[in-house]
Design a protein around this motif. Structure first.
Motif, PDB file in Angstrom:
ATOM      1  N   ASN A 186      63.838  15.466 -51.277  1.00  0.00           N
ATOM      2  CA  ASN A 186      63.355  16.831 -51.485  1.00  0.00           C
ATOM      3  C   ASN A 186      63.715  17.708 -50.281  1.00  0.00           C
ATOM      4  O   ASN A 186      63.711  17.243 -49.140  1.00  0.00           O
ATOM      5  CB  ASN A 186      61.828  16.807 -51.667  1.00  0.00           C
ATOM      6  N   ALA A 187      64.050  18.958 -50.552  1.00  0.00           N
ATOM      7  CA  ALA A 187      64.311  19.914 -49.478  1.00  0.00           C
ATOM      8  C   ALA A 187      62.993  20.451 -48.927  1.00  0.00           C
ATOM      9  O   ALA A 187      61.987  20.513 -49.631  1.00  0.00           O
ATOM     10  CB  ALA A 187      65.158  21.074 -50.000  1.00  0.00           C
ATOM     11  N   MET A 188      62.991  20.839 -47.671  1.00  0.00           N
ATOM     12  CA  MET A 188      61.840  21.494 -47.069  1.00  0.00           C
ATOM     13  C   MET A 188      61.870  22.998 -47.387  1.00  0.00           C
ATOM     14  O   MET A 188      62.935  23.546 -47.723  1.00  0.00           O
ATOM     15  CB  MET A 188      61.824  21.244 -45.565  1.00  0.00           C
ATOM     16  N   PRO A 189      60.728  23.679 -47.289  1.00  0.00           N
ATOM     17  CA  PRO A 189      60.629  25.044 -47.829  1.00  0.00           C
ATOM     18  C   PRO A 189      61.506  26.088 -47.149  1.00  0.00           C
ATOM     19  O   PRO A 189      61.920  27.046 -47.790  1.00  0.00           O
ATOM     20  CB  PRO A 189      59.146  25.386 -47.682  1.00  0.00           C
ATOM     21  N   ASP A 191      64.503  25.635 -45.807  1.00  0.00           N
ATOM     22  CA  ASP A 191      65.937  25.382 -45.918  1.00  0.00           C
ATOM     23  C   ASP A 191      66.521  26.320 -46.975  1.00  0.00           C
ATOM     24  O   ASP A 191      66.029  26.360 -48.104  1.00  0.00           O
ATOM     25  CB  ASP A 191      66.176  23.926 -46.324  1.00  0.00           C
ATOM     26  N   ASP A 215      66.726  19.711 -55.298  1.00  0.00           N
ATOM     27  CA  ASP A 215      67.369  20.577 -54.309  1.00  0.00           C
ATOM     28  C   ASP A 215      66.578  21.851 -54.019  1.00  0.00           C
ATOM     29  O   ASP A 215      66.990  22.668 -53.209  1.00  0.00           O
ATOM     30  CB  ASP A 215      68.811  20.915 -54.700  1.00  0.00           C
ATOM     31  N   HIS A 216      65.434  22.015 -54.692  1.00  0.00           N
ATOM     32  CA  HIS A 216      64.492  23.080 -54.329  1.00  0.00           C
ATOM     33  C   HIS A 216      63.179  22.428 -53.930  1.00  0.00           C
ATOM     34  O   HIS A 216      62.755  21.441 -54.531  1.00  0.00           O
ATOM     35  CB  HIS A 216      64.279  24.059 -55.492  1.00  0.00           C
ATOM     36  N   SER A 217      62.555  22.975 -52.920  1.00  0.00           N
ATOM     37  CA  SER A 217      61.385  22.335 -52.339  1.00  0.00           C
ATOM     38  C   SER A 217      60.244  22.196 -53.336  1.00  0.00           C
ATOM     39  O   SER A 217      59.800  23.166 -53.946  1.00  0.00           O
ATOM     40  CB  SER A 217      60.915  23.144 -51.120  1.00  0.00           C
ATOM     41  N   LEU A 237      62.516  13.727 -46.926  1.00  0.00           N
ATOM     42  CA  LEU A 237      62.575  15.179 -46.793  1.00  0.00           C
ATOM     43  C   LEU A 237      63.684  15.559 -45.829  1.00  0.00           C
ATOM     44  O   LEU A 237      63.860  14.912 -44.799  1.00  0.00           O
ATOM     45  CB  LEU A 237      61.234  15.721 -46.282  1.00  0.00           C
ATOM     46  N   SER A 239      66.105  18.946 -44.044  1.00  0.00           N
ATOM     47  CA  SER A 239      66.247  20.381 -43.794  1.00  0.00           C
ATOM     48  C   SER A 239      67.231  20.607 -42.655  1.00  0.00           C
ATOM     49  O   SER A 239      67.322  19.795 -41.730  1.00  0.00           O
ATOM     50  CB  SER A 239      64.894  21.012 -43.445  1.00  0.00           C
ATOM     51  N   GLU A 243      61.786  24.805 -39.565  1.00  0.00           N
ATOM     52  CA  GLU A 243      60.568  24.845 -40.382  1.00  0.00           C
ATOM     53  C   GLU A 243      59.387  25.393 -39.564  1.00  0.00           C
ATOM     54  O   GLU A 243      59.414  25.405 -38.342  1.00  0.00           O
ATOM     55  CB  GLU A 243      60.237  23.473 -40.980  1.00  0.00           C
ATOM     56  N   TYR A 247      53.687  24.074 -41.269  1.00  0.00           N
ATOM     57  CA  TYR A 247      54.231  23.052 -42.175  1.00  0.00           C
ATOM     58  C   TYR A 247      54.432  21.733 -41.429  1.00  0.00           C
ATOM     59  O   TYR A 247      54.025  20.662 -41.914  1.00  0.00           O
ATOM     60  CB  TYR A 247      55.559  23.540 -42.760  1.00  0.00           C
TER      61      TYR A 247
END
Length: 306
Positions: A186-189, A191, A215-217, A237, A239, A243, A247
């Motif tokens: 999962n991507a971090m928010p 990114d 590919d979206h958080s 996770l 990125s 961040e 978070y």
């Protein structure tokens, strides 16, 4: 100097899949080394299937040693039959440098046919860990640094779309054939796109893991349900950004405590936030993607998955 395989009749022989498992070099690369450069010469069955002897495997390991020392694959054949003590030639830094410049130029020119050819060639001629370490990861880092100063959303999104399609195809077929643990990636928010997730997914799949790529958080509070419904063995996770403090210092550690599977962190964020993450409940895997994915196996073994 030409190389011709000669194996005694009673020499144990291995199929290409087993050689790939033993050496970490995928079958596509082994075939490319044979056809394009004559680096190895396996035997053939009457039906044309390749069979490798132990001296072939030793030769493959020597090829990897030269590649890891920076020798271009085109020059390795001249070194293989030299004495073991021979000094490596001066590293042709221009080889990797020129390849990176070429790749970056192709990406920024939005030349998709050349990008596709370059992508497949790089993954065919080099083990994936070397291709990512020496080529794709440095180029993505260079582009992201450039975009931070002068954004180019068209180039970024075009590259993301290209890699998403290529990596997605690879994951689709790999997930059907492997029985490895499932990694939820999962991507971090913060990114801005899935480039780091895509590279991580490619590397994890190569190492025999099944990969579910997001590919979206996904919100952290949704992770327990996602792990349960997807039967995931761990969450990874990624990125390319620092961040936010909230978070990294609060939300992420709380999410890790709520999960019954390990959470790993990789990508640039692992370097930028190493001090904040080192002593918490998360597993800091590092910013070097091949090394980060290599650290998954002992982690999963420790958690009882393997």
């Amino acid at each position: 100097m030409s190389f011709k395989a000669t194996h005694p009749p009673d020499t144990p022989l291995y199929p290409i899949r087993e050689v790939s498992r033993l050496t970490g070099v995928n079958s596509v690369t082994l075939r490319a080394w044979e056809r394009r450069y004559g680096l190895i010469r396996p035997q053939r069955t009457p039906k044309g299937h390749r069979l490798y002897a132990q001296n072939d495997i030793t030769r493959i390991e020597r090829i990897l040693q030269w590649l890891n020392r920076g020798v271009p694959v085109s020059q390795v054949v001249d070194l293989l039959d030299q004495p073991e003590t021979i000094e490596a030639p001066a590293t042709d830094a221009g080889d990797w440098t020129s390849q990176r410049q070429q790749l970056q130029g192709i990406i920024e020119a939005l030349d998709l046919p050349k990008l596709e050819a370059f992508y497949h060639q790089s993954l065919a001629l080099y083990p994936l860990s070397i291709a990512i370490d020496e080529l794709w990861q440095p180029v993505i880092l260079t582009l992201e640094a450039k975009w931070a100063i002068s954004p180019d959303p068209l180039v970024r999104r075009t590259l993301e779309a290209f890699l998403r399609s290529q990596v997605g195809i690879r994951l689709h077929y790999a997930n059907q054939t492997t029985r490895g643990p499932l990694i939820l990636l999962n991507a971090m928010p913060d990114d801005p796109g899935p480039l780091w997730v895509l590279m991580s997914a490619l590397m994890a799949s190569e190492q025999g893991y099944r990969v579910q790529m997001l590919d979206h958080s996904l919100p952290l509070e949704a992770l327990p349900q996602a792990v349960a419904r997807l039967h995931s063995s761990m969450v990874l996770l990624s990125s390319g950004q620092r961040e936010s403090d909230r978070y990294i210092k609060h939300e992420l550690p709380n999410a890790a405590k709520a999960l019954n599977v390990p959470i790993g962190v990789c990508g640039e964020v692992a370097r930028l936030r190493a001090d904040d993450l080192r002593d918490g409940p998360l597993h800091l895997l590092g910013d070097d993607l091949p090394q980060a994915i290599a650290r998954l196996r002992p982690l999963l073994r420790e958690s009882g998955v393997l």
